[in-house]
Design a protein around this motif. Structure first.
Motif, PDB file in Angstrom:
ATOM      1  N   VAL A 349      28.145  15.998 -18.650  1.00 56.91           N
ATOM      2  CA  VAL A 349      26.905  16.005 -18.311  1.00 56.91           C
ATOM      3  C   VAL A 349      25.998  15.250 -16.814  1.00 56.91           C
ATOM      4  O   VAL A 349      26.885  14.433 -16.061  1.00 56.91           O
ATOM      5  CB  VAL A 349      25.728  14.701 -19.199  1.00 56.91           C
ATOM      6  CG1 VAL A 349      24.278  15.037 -18.741  1.00 56.91           C
ATOM      7  CG2 VAL A 349      26.181  15.509 -20.657  1.00 56.91           C
ATOM      8  N   ARG A 350      25.648  15.810 -15.934  1.00 53.41           N
ATOM      9  CA  ARG A 350      25.991  15.371 -14.530  1.00 53.41           C
ATOM     10  C   ARG A 350      24.381  14.744 -14.810  1.00 53.41           C
ATOM     11  O   ARG A 350      23.265  14.731 -15.104  1.00 53.41           O
ATOM     12  CB  ARG A 350      25.563  16.657 -13.520  1.00 53.41           C
ATOM     13  CG  ARG A 350      25.536  15.903 -12.707  1.00 53.41           C
ATOM     14  CD  ARG A 350      25.253  17.349 -10.780  1.00 53.41           C
ATOM     15  NE  ARG A 350      24.396  17.999 -11.261  1.00 53.41           N
ATOM     16  CZ  ARG A 350      23.948  18.859 -10.731  1.00 53.41           C
ATOM     17  NH1 ARG A 350      25.014  19.505  -9.527  1.00 53.41           N
ATOM     18  NH2 ARG A 350      23.170  19.397 -10.346  1.00 53.41           N
ATOM     19  N   THR A 351      24.402  13.572 -13.930  1.00 53.16           N
ATOM     20  CA  THR A 351      23.445  12.943 -14.506  1.00 53.16           C
ATOM     21  C   THR A 351      22.371  13.054 -12.889  1.00 53.16           C
ATOM     22  O   THR A 351      22.268  13.787 -12.023  1.00 53.16           O
ATOM     23  CB  THR A 351      23.467  11.392 -13.534  1.00 53.16           C
ATOM     24  OG1 THR A 351      24.175  11.618 -12.074  1.00 53.16           O
ATOM     25  CG2 THR A 351      24.492  10.451 -14.141  1.00 53.16           C
ATOM     26  N   LEU A 352      20.522  12.555 -12.987  1.00 53.10           N
ATOM     27  CA  LEU A 352      19.588  13.440 -12.389  1.00 53.10           C
ATOM     28  C   LEU A 352      20.405  13.736 -11.063  1.00 53.10           C
ATOM     29  O   LEU A 352      20.144  12.656 -10.157  1.00 53.10           O
ATOM     30  CB  LEU A 352      19.353  11.808 -12.464  1.00 53.10           C
ATOM     31  CG  LEU A 352      17.225  12.831 -11.896  1.00 53.10           C
ATOM     32  CD1 LEU A 352      16.919  13.830 -12.570  1.00 53.10           C
ATOM     33  CD2 LEU A 352      16.294  11.516 -12.041  1.00 53.10           C
ATOM     34  N   ASP A 353      19.864  14.853 -10.548  1.00 57.43           N
ATOM     35  CA  ASP A 353      20.446  15.475  -8.713  1.00 57.43           C
ATOM     36  C   ASP A 353      18.805  16.142  -8.427  1.00 57.43           C
ATOM     37  O   ASP A 353      18.812  17.242  -8.017  1.00 57.43           O
ATOM     38  CB  ASP A 353      21.598  16.062  -9.573  1.00 57.43           C
ATOM     39  CG  ASP A 353      21.307  16.924  -8.236  1.00 57.43           C
ATOM     40  OD1 ASP A 353      21.249  16.012  -7.020  1.00 57.43           O
ATOM     41  OD2 ASP A 353      22.171  18.390  -7.635  1.00 57.43           O
ATOM     42  N   VAL A 354      17.621  14.995  -9.021  1.00 60.75           N
ATOM     43  CA  VAL A 354      16.375  15.553  -8.030  1.00 60.75           C
ATOM     44  C   VAL A 354      16.187  15.282  -6.695  1.00 60.75           C
ATOM     45  O   VAL A 354      17.795  13.864  -6.013  1.00 60.75           O
ATOM     46  CB  VAL A 354      14.772  14.831  -9.276  1.00 60.75           C
ATOM     47  CG1 VAL A 354      15.212  15.540 -10.525  1.00 60.75           C
ATOM     48  CG2 VAL A 354      15.270  13.143  -8.484  1.00 60.75           C
ATOM     49  N   ILE A 451      32.242  17.027  -5.928  1.00 63.38           N
ATOM     50  CA  ILE A 451      33.212  17.269  -4.594  1.00 63.38           C
ATOM     51  C   ILE A 451      31.592  18.698  -3.339  1.00 63.38           C
ATOM     52  O   ILE A 451      31.468  19.760  -3.772  1.00 63.38           O
ATOM     53  CB  ILE A 451      33.947  17.819  -4.289  1.00 63.38           C
ATOM     54  CG1 ILE A 451      34.875  16.286  -4.720  1.00 63.38           C
ATOM     55  CG2 ILE A 451      34.726  17.653  -2.903  1.00 63.38           C
ATOM     56  CD1 ILE A 451      35.690  14.786  -4.183  1.00 63.38           C
ATOM     57  N   GLU A 452      31.009  17.741  -4.030  1.00 64.75           N
ATOM     58  CA  GLU A 452      29.838  18.783  -2.548  1.00 64.75           C
ATOM     59  C   GLU A 452      29.241  18.967  -1.042  1.00 64.75           C
ATOM     60  O   GLU A 452      27.989  19.100  -1.283  1.00 64.75           O
ATOM     61  CB  GLU A 452      28.296  19.040  -3.807  1.00 64.75           C
ATOM     62  CG  GLU A 452      27.576  17.078  -3.714  1.00 64.75           C
ATOM     63  CD  GLU A 452      26.863  17.968  -5.172  1.00 64.75           C
ATOM     64  OE1 GLU A 452      26.420  18.903  -5.411  1.00 64.75           O
ATOM     65  OE2 GLU A 452      26.757  16.883  -5.951  1.00 64.75           O
ATOM     66  N   VAL A 453      29.406  17.446  -0.632  1.00 65.72           N
ATOM     67  CA  VAL A 453      29.318  16.778   0.738  1.00 65.72           C
ATOM     68  C   VAL A 453      30.783  17.360   1.937  1.00 65.72           C
ATOM     69  O   VAL A 453      31.420  16.634   1.485  1.00 65.72           O
ATOM     70  CB  VAL A 453      28.375  15.279   0.376  1.00 65.72           C
ATOM     71  CG1 VAL A 453      28.538  14.795   1.632  1.00 65.72           C
ATOM     72  CG2 VAL A 453      27.470  15.139  -0.282  1.00 65.72           C
ATOM     73  N   ASN A 475      28.177  25.457  -4.217  1.00 63.79           N
ATOM     74  CA  ASN A 475      26.751  25.538  -3.004  1.00 63.79           C
ATOM     75  C   ASN A 475      26.411  24.629  -2.249  1.00 63.79           C
ATOM     76  O   ASN A 475      25.876  25.302  -1.015  1.00 63.79           O
ATOM     77  CB  ASN A 475      25.921  25.537  -4.431  1.00 63.79           C
ATOM     78  CG  ASN A 475      25.930  26.166  -5.615  1.00 63.79           C
ATOM     79  OD1 ASN A 475      27.329  27.218  -5.034  1.00 63.79           O
ATOM     80  ND2 ASN A 475      25.577  26.190  -6.636  1.00 63.79           N
ATOM     81  N   ASP A 476      26.260  23.273  -2.441  1.00 63.26           N
ATOM     82  CA  ASP A 476      26.513  22.554  -1.574  1.00 63.26           C
ATOM     83  C   ASP A 476      27.097  22.651  -1.000  1.00 63.26           C
ATOM     84  O   ASP A 476      26.572  21.898   0.975  1.00 63.26           O
ATOM     85  CB  ASP A 476      25.455  20.773  -2.206  1.00 63.26           C
ATOM     86  CG  ASP A 476      24.066  20.991  -2.662  1.00 63.26           C
ATOM     87  OD1 ASP A 476      22.938  21.687  -2.032  1.00 63.26           O
ATOM     88  OD2 ASP A 476      24.173  20.108  -4.311  1.00 63.26           O
ATOM     89  N   LEU A 477      28.739  22.402  -0.427  1.00 65.61           N
ATOM     90  CA  LEU A 477      29.444  22.023   0.344  1.00 65.61           C
ATOM     91  C   LEU A 477      28.706  23.002   0.863  1.00 65.61           C
ATOM     92  O   LEU A 477      28.966  22.844   2.413  1.00 65.61           O
ATOM     93  CB  LEU A 477      31.088  21.539  -0.425  1.00 65.61           C
ATOM     94  CG  LEU A 477      31.990  21.723  -0.133  1.00 65.61           C
ATOM     95  CD1 LEU A 477      31.888  20.226   0.760  1.00 65.61           C
ATOM     96  CD2 LEU A 477      32.764  21.767  -0.671  1.00 65.61           C
ATOM     97  N   ASP A 485      20.563  26.283   5.076  1.00 62.43           N
ATOM     98  CA  ASP A 485      19.477  26.039   4.071  1.00 62.43           C
ATOM     99  C   ASP A 485      20.034  26.917   2.781  1.00 62.43           C
ATOM    100  O   ASP A 485      19.555  27.713   3.623  1.00 62.43           O
ATOM    101  CB  ASP A 485      18.578  25.715   3.885  1.00 62.43           C
ATOM    102  CG  ASP A 485      17.205  25.593   2.946  1.00 62.43           C
ATOM    103  OD1 ASP A 485      17.653  25.692   1.693  1.00 62.43           O
ATOM    104  OD2 ASP A 485      16.281  25.002   2.872  1.00 62.43           O
ATOM    105  N   ARG A 486      20.812  26.413   1.546  1.00 60.73           N
ATOM    106  CA  ARG A 486      20.476  27.802   1.078  1.00 60.73           C
ATOM    107  C   ARG A 486      19.557  28.528   0.076  1.00 60.73           C
ATOM    108  O   ARG A 486      19.886  29.267  -0.195  1.00 60.73           O
ATOM    109  CB  ARG A 486      21.469  26.677  -0.661  1.00 60.73           C
ATOM    110  CG  ARG A 486      20.842  26.044  -1.365  1.00 60.73           C
ATOM    111  CD  ARG A 486      21.763  24.960  -1.756  1.00 60.73           C
ATOM    112  NE  ARG A 486      21.749  25.260  -2.982  1.00 60.73           N
ATOM    113  CZ  ARG A 486      22.087  24.687  -4.700  1.00 60.73           C
ATOM    114  NH1 ARG A 486      22.886  23.178  -4.513  1.00 60.73           N
ATOM    115  NH2 ARG A 486      22.317  25.122  -5.178  1.00 60.73           N
ATOM    116  N   GLY A 487      18.440  27.974  -0.058  1.00 55.20           N
ATOM    117  CA  GLY A 487      17.083  28.030  -0.516  1.00 55.20           C
ATOM    118  C   GLY A 487      15.967  29.543   0.066  1.00 55.20           C
ATOM    119  O   GLY A 487      15.197  29.258   0.736  1.00 55.20           O
TER     120      GLY A 487
HETATM  121 MG    MG Z   1      24.376  20.607  -5.310  1.00 46.63          MG
END
Ligand code: MG
Ligand code: PEP
Length: 593
Positions: A349-354, A451-453, A475-477, A485-487
């Motif tokens: 479970v990943r904690t909130l990633d807003v 690990i995404e930064v 994705n973020d990495l 920007d991925r979006g």
């Molecule tokens: Mg991410």
């Protein structure tokens, strides 16, 4: 990539348009074109004496529109699956917007200040809110503009008592064509009758795209000029894989796509048979393949996928499409559905990633400027700024952990101190529950980090001393390493997870986990692409997590692969400086070159 072009075939009528393929698959149907444009409502001035009655008329129209929403809510309860759940969230948000919101209050103020009729007031307020949101240049807020328009138009229809054509009762084999399909409308589309969606507006991260994917409905959004090329009744085809819309396809085109569509179906049926088989390479190494999910409702996709666990539960989706934040019990119940369904299989479970493009209306109100930025108060940073929220989430996770095999994952971590602080909050939540006499696991669940930064990847050795496991988020990495920007579809062609810089960071993170003796998995979109399997396994990953429909394809690739050869190919690749060459080396290894 966006663009527009026409290609004439023998019939001289076929038109090919391009946009963003946001939901895969091929849909062929009869176009139902929902014309663009706002509702044409009368606008006039009123006298001072008419102000109070006009404000009352506005309130009554809002009440009538709320009643209409309530009826839709009742209907939504009968819709199974993700569509029903998404629609429920949205209607709830619309209901509240009609009750007390800037739209209603602002319209009331306009009637009083400018002495205009209610329709004119709503229309002006709607335009002003849209103007402000559009100026914020944020994908999430851009999507909210659609919600404001939806509610505003509903209010105007209620004032003028004009109905709107519903997309809910369209005939079989219809393909919906519109300037914009709102998420609520997408959720009303019956996937057994509707063949696909084509729209001029919308991005891959919007809720309409998410709904289309949840419904398994091919969709192409962001198609410039769409409405000037298609009329209701035209035959139309959407190719969600290639991001193409073909209006009046000629016989040859139709035959080609029909063949592809059948092939896809045949292949999907064949792949389902793999679900009981292990993901074992030819030289006998077994790989764990897990699923990424957003909502408990997606559990229905798991049995066919053969997922061995949930490698990434993106909990932030529980915080979206609503104006408040879910409480401990609600989060617990939602988690329990997943944990109970998985039995003793792991659930991470990943904690909130807003933050960035994923956000929650309640938290945006508080942190809009920072949380809206990709470099702002995202993920763990927001959780540590609001430890009350994190503690609530941890309590829900801990309670659910008694029933299964749960791990906790922190998003967007860059420093060791973030892990330490989060662990303190986790311990506090555990102690608090113990005081309450709640049934709890004896030990705290493993606490891992994404690990995404790039900074996290480079400091992976240090982070590995504080974390119990790593999950690499490619994705973020990729986005942060390449500053793309991925979006944003304008730079989509430059987004490249095979860039040597990205690969080195991934390799270093996996090696750091190995040195520290902690488990490592990869859960970005790379993990779900069979073309990349050899490289990732060659770099040492033995645990991949992906969207459920990708699992059989990746498994098939692993079963025909020799892992020792994959490791040699990964070595060769890591010596390269050019991602084009890397792609060729991979394709060659996969027998595609
Ligand atoms: Mg991410
Ligand atoms: C990632 O960044 O690779 C990841 C898995 O997280 P998300 O896609 O939710 O940002």
């Amino acid at each position: 990539m966006r663009g527009e072009g026409t290609s004439k075939t023998a019939s001289a009528k076929e038109t090919v348009l391009t946009g963003l393929g946001v939901a895969p698959g091929i849909g062929i149907g009869v176009a139902y074109v929902r014309e663009a444009g706002a509702i044409d409502a009368p606008e006039y001035e009123i006298s001072a004496e008419q102000v109070e009655p006009e404000c009352r008329r506005l309130r009554m129209a809002a009440t009538a529109a709320r009643r209409q929403i309530q009826r839709l809510q009742e209907k939504a309860q009968g819709i199974d699956g993700a569509a029903g759940e998404e629609l429920g969230y949205l209607l709830d948000a619309y209901f509240h917007m009609l009750k007390d919101s800037r739209l209603v209050r602002g319209s009331d103020r306009r009637i009083r200040e400018y002495h205009v009729n209610a329709e004119a007031a709503v229309h002006a307020e709607m335009k002003e809110i849209a103007r402000q949101f559009a100026g914020m240049d944020d994908a999430y807020l851009a999507a909210r503009v659609a919600d404001v328009r939806e509610v505003g138009n509903r209010l105007i229809r209620s004032l003028t008592r004009r109905g709107s054509a519903s997309l809910a009762d369209l005939p079989e084999d219809t393909l919906v064509v519109a300037e914009e399909v709102t998420p609520a409308e997408a959720a009303q589309l019956d996937p057994t009758r509707i063949r696909g969606i084509a729209a001029m507006v919308g991005g891959a991260e919007g809720h309409t795209a998410i709904m289309a994917r949840a419904l398994g409905m091919p969709a192409v959004l962001g198609v410039p000029g769409l409405l000037s090329h298609v009329r209701s009744g035209d035959t139309i085809l959407v190719d969600g894989d290639a991001g193409r819309v073909v209006v009046n396809p000629g016989k040859r085109t139709l035959a080609t796509f029909e063949r592809r569509r059948r092939e896809r179906l045949r292949e999907a049926r064949k792949l389902v048979r793999l679900k009981e088989k292990p993901a074992e390479s030819r030289d006998g190494v077994t790989i764990t393949l897990q699923a990424n999910i957003e909502l408990p409702i997606e559990l229905r996709l798991l049995p066919d996928s053969g997922a061995q666990g949930i490698g990434l539960l993106r909990s932030e989706f529980q915080f979206m499409n609503r104006r408040d934040v879910p409480g401990e019990d609600e989060q617990y119940e939602s988690l329990m559905q997943v944990v109970a369904a998985m039995g003793d299989r792991p659930v991470t479970v990943r904690t909130l990633d807003v933050g960035g493009e994923k956000t929650s209306a309640a938290l945006m109100g508080e942190y809009s400027d920072s949380a809206g930025s990709a470099l702002g108060l995202r993920g763990i940073r927001l959780s540590l700024a609001r430890t009350d929220l994190l503690e609530t989430q941890f309590r829900a996770i801990l309670r659910a952990a008694v029933a299964g095999n749960v791990r906790v994952l922190l998003p967007m971590v860059t420093t060791v101190s973030e892990i330490r602080k989060a662990r303190e909050v986790l311990k506090r939540a555990h102690a608090d529950l113990r005081r309450r006499g709640v049934d709890l696991p004896d030990d705290l669940p493993p606490l891992g980090v994404m690990i995404e930064v790039p900074g996290a990847a480079l400091a992976a050795d240090a982070l590995a001393r504080a974390a119990d496991f790593f999950a690499v988020g490619s994705n973020d990495l990729t986005m942060y390493t390449l500053a793309i920007d991925r979006g944003d579809e304008q730079v989509a062609a430059l987004y490249d997870s095979l860039h040597p810089a990205v690969l080195r960071l991934i390799q270093f993170s996996a090696a750091a986990a190995g040195r520290a003796g902690i488990p490592v998995s990869i859960c970005g979109e790379m993990a779900g692409d069979p073309r990349y399997a050899a490289l990732l396994l060659g770099l040492g990953f033995r645990d991949l997590s992906m969207v459920p429909p990708s699992i059989p394809r990746v498994k098939q690739r692993i079963r025909e692969m020799d892992l020792a050869a994959a490791a040699r190919r990964a070595d060769l690749i890591m010596g390269q400086v050019d991602s084009g060459r890397i792609a060729t080396l991979l394709d060659d290894f996969n027998g595609l070159a």
